[in-house]
Design a protein around this motif. Structure first.
Motif, PDB file in Angstrom:
ATOM      1  N   LEU A  12      40.276 -20.484   1.776  1.00  0.00           N
ATOM      2  CA  LEU A  12      40.533 -19.644   0.599  1.00  0.00           C
ATOM      3  C   LEU A  12      39.268 -19.322  -0.193  1.00  0.00           C
ATOM      4  N   ARG A  13      38.124 -19.873   0.200  1.00  0.00           N
ATOM      5  CA  ARG A  13      36.871 -19.572  -0.494  1.00  0.00           C
ATOM      6  C   ARG A  13      35.887 -18.931   0.489  1.00  0.00           C
ATOM      7  N   ASP A  14      35.264 -19.702   1.373  1.00  0.00           N
ATOM      8  CA  ASP A  14      34.301 -19.108   2.315  1.00  0.00           C
ATOM      9  C   ASP A  14      35.023 -18.114   3.235  1.00  0.00           C
ATOM     10  N   GLY A  15      36.209 -18.502   3.708  1.00  0.00           N
ATOM     11  CA  GLY A  15      36.979 -17.620   4.589  1.00  0.00           C
ATOM     12  C   GLY A  15      37.347 -16.331   3.892  1.00  0.00           C
ATOM     13  N   VAL A 199      29.604 -32.007   5.975  1.00  0.00           N
ATOM     14  CA  VAL A 199      28.892 -30.904   6.624  1.00  0.00           C
ATOM     15  C   VAL A 199      29.709 -29.624   6.522  1.00  0.00           C
ATOM     16  N   HIS A 200      28.990 -28.520   6.563  1.00  0.00           N
ATOM     17  CA  HIS A 200      29.594 -27.191   6.414  1.00  0.00           C
ATOM     18  C   HIS A 200      28.817 -26.284   7.367  1.00  0.00           C
ATOM     19  N   CYS A 201      29.371 -26.050   8.534  1.00  0.00           N
ATOM     20  CA  CYS A 201      28.600 -25.354   9.564  1.00  0.00           C
ATOM     21  C   CYS A 201      29.106 -23.943   9.813  1.00  0.00           C
ATOM     22  N   HIS A 202      28.158 -23.050  10.047  1.00  0.00           N
ATOM     23  CA  HIS A 202      28.507 -21.668  10.394  1.00  0.00           C
ATOM     24  C   HIS A 202      28.279 -21.419  11.875  1.00  0.00           C
ATOM     25  N   ASP A 203      28.946 -20.386  12.364  1.00  0.00           N
ATOM     26  CA  ASP A 203      29.077 -20.193  13.810  1.00  0.00           C
ATOM     27  C   ASP A 203      28.193 -19.091  14.397  1.00  0.00           C
ATOM     28  N   GLY A 235      31.615 -16.732  10.985  1.00  0.00           N
ATOM     29  CA  GLY A 235      32.648 -17.659  10.549  1.00  0.00           C
ATOM     30  C   GLY A 235      32.175 -19.089  10.371  1.00  0.00           C
ATOM     31  N   ASN A 236      33.143 -19.930   9.977  1.00  0.00           N
ATOM     32  CA  ASN A 236      32.899 -21.351   9.721  1.00  0.00           C
ATOM     33  C   ASN A 236      33.387 -22.174  10.905  1.00  0.00           C
ATOM     34  N   CYS A 237      33.206 -23.464  10.793  1.00  0.00           N
ATOM     35  CA  CYS A 237      33.767 -24.413  11.752  1.00  0.00           C
ATOM     36  C   CYS A 237      35.291 -24.247  11.735  1.00  0.00           C
TER      37      CYS A 237
END
Ligand code: MN
Length: 390
Positions: A12-15, A199-203, A235-237
């Motif tokens: 609901l935030r990064d997405g 951790v907060h990983c991007h793809d 996108g994110n993990c």
């Protein structure tokens, strides 16, 4: 010994802040309900200072879901932190998530600040938030490209200031698992029991999930992720992937999450219905083909014993059953099995006839045949045989 890994959902935030993924407040509330059913530990509901809609979403989710731990994002400055605190006013379990970039690239070109300045602002923001809430998370934006010694220094400083979670994002999806694991191991050792490493990983290089898993193995105990892996750029993990990796390979990973996996598929479906796109068909866990077997040898094995080609029971993630797609790679065995499922008991000769009819159509098809079409082929064969017998 098994350790709990906290699932921090940022759908609901990064997405939501990525193209094609905007959700209004009622839509965010619907998704939040599903995420609480799913059992995420923390719901990041928005970035309150970024827009009125984000503020309202954090406020509404805080009121509506008193059982949830709700996070609001804030840059490391008083205005942002105060706005986040205001939006979280009615949350039973509020978390302020404050961040500042720490890599030299970001400090020099974006913030035009020194490392020392960033560290002081981070400490001040954490201290301010801690005056009002117990639960403060600090993120070192672009952490993966931050000089490790400085990253360690700022991590210790924010924990001393009262942060209980230190998040190290790979903001630009640049790291690789072995390298990221070393960095996270260093921070986890430096902080010891004093804080949870996240951790907060991007793809961007397709490694968000792999990097997150490497981080968990190195000592991280919180993973930030999103349903269907939505988020900035690539996108994110992906939440469903990281959760199912830990569950499926429990033989090598002594970790568990609080996710009720049987809600994964419906969470993915709900999100797809709220935004403008769904996962690609070959997406792990929740894609339309994730449990589809088409090749003849695969179908034959699968029908004899599912574990030959299936490592996850589809029902465990909420998919009703393994979907057998019948296409040009399917064999006689799968075809006769499908005919039986559709209510037709065929002789060997009839299966052979059906197989030829089926191949004539399937050879020109990319998508395979639906049950309805297979039933039509069976009936066509029956008609021909009846006419021949007359
Ligand atoms: Mn991000």
């Amino acid at each position: 010994m098994t350790d709990r890994v906290t699932i921090f959902d940022t759908t609901l935030r990064d997405g939501e802040q990525s193209p094609g993924c905007s959700m209004d407040v009622p839509e965010k509330l619907r998704m939040a309900r599903k995420l609480t059913e799913l059992g995420v530990d923390i719901l990041e509901a928005g970035f309150p200072i970024a827009s009125e809609g984000d503020f309202e979403a954090v406020d509404a989710i805080s009121r509506e879901f008193p059982e949830a731990r709700v996070a609001g994002l804030a840059r490391c400055c008083a205005l942002d932190v105060e706005r986040a605190l205001k939006a979280l006013e009615h949350a039973a379990k509020p978390r302020v998530h404050t961040f500042i970039a720490t890599s030299d690239i970001h400090l020099k070109y974006k913030l035009k600040k020194s490392r020392q300045q960033a560290l002081e602002e981070a400490v001040a923001a954490v201290e301010l938030a801690r005056k009002h809430v117990d639960d403060v998370e600090f993120s070192a934006e672009d952490g993966a490209r931050t000089e490790p010694e400085y990253l360690e220094e700022i991590s210790k400083a924010v924990v001393a200031a009262g942060a209980s979670t230190v998040n190290i994002p790979d903001t630009v999806g640049y790291s690789i698992p072995s390298e990221f694991g070393v960095l996270i191991g260093r921070i986890a050792r430096a902080l010891g029991e004093s804080a949870v490493v996240s951790v907060h990983c991007h793809d961007d290089l397709g490694l968000a999930v792999a990097n997150s898993i490497a981080a968990v193995q190195a000592g991280a105990r919180q993973v930030e992720c999103t349903i269907n892996g939505i988020g900035e750029r690539a996108g994110n993990c992906s939440l469903e992937e990281v959760v199912m990796i830990l569950k499926t390979r429990a033989d090598i990973f002594p970790y568990y999450t609080g996710i009720r996996t049987e809600h994964l598929f419906s969470a993915s479906e709900l999100l797809s219905s709220l935004i403008t796109f769904g996962p690609q068909p070959n997406k792990a866990i929740v894609g339309a083909n994730a449990f589809a077997h088409e090749a003849g040898i695969h179908q034959d094995g699968y029908l004899k014993e599912k574990s030959t080609y299936e490592i996850i029971d589809p029902r465990s993630v909420g998919v009703p059953e393994g979907r057998l797609v019948l296409g040009k790679h399917s064999g006689r065995h799968a075809l006769s099995q499908r005919a039986r499922d559709l209510g037709f008991e065929l002789t060997k000769e009839e299966v052979e006839d059906l197989y030829h009819r089926f191949c004539a159509v399937a050879d020109h098809r990319k998508k395979g045949l639906m049950d309805r079409e297979i039933a039509q082929l069976i009936r066509a064969g029956m008609r021909v045989r009846e006419e021949a017998a007359d």
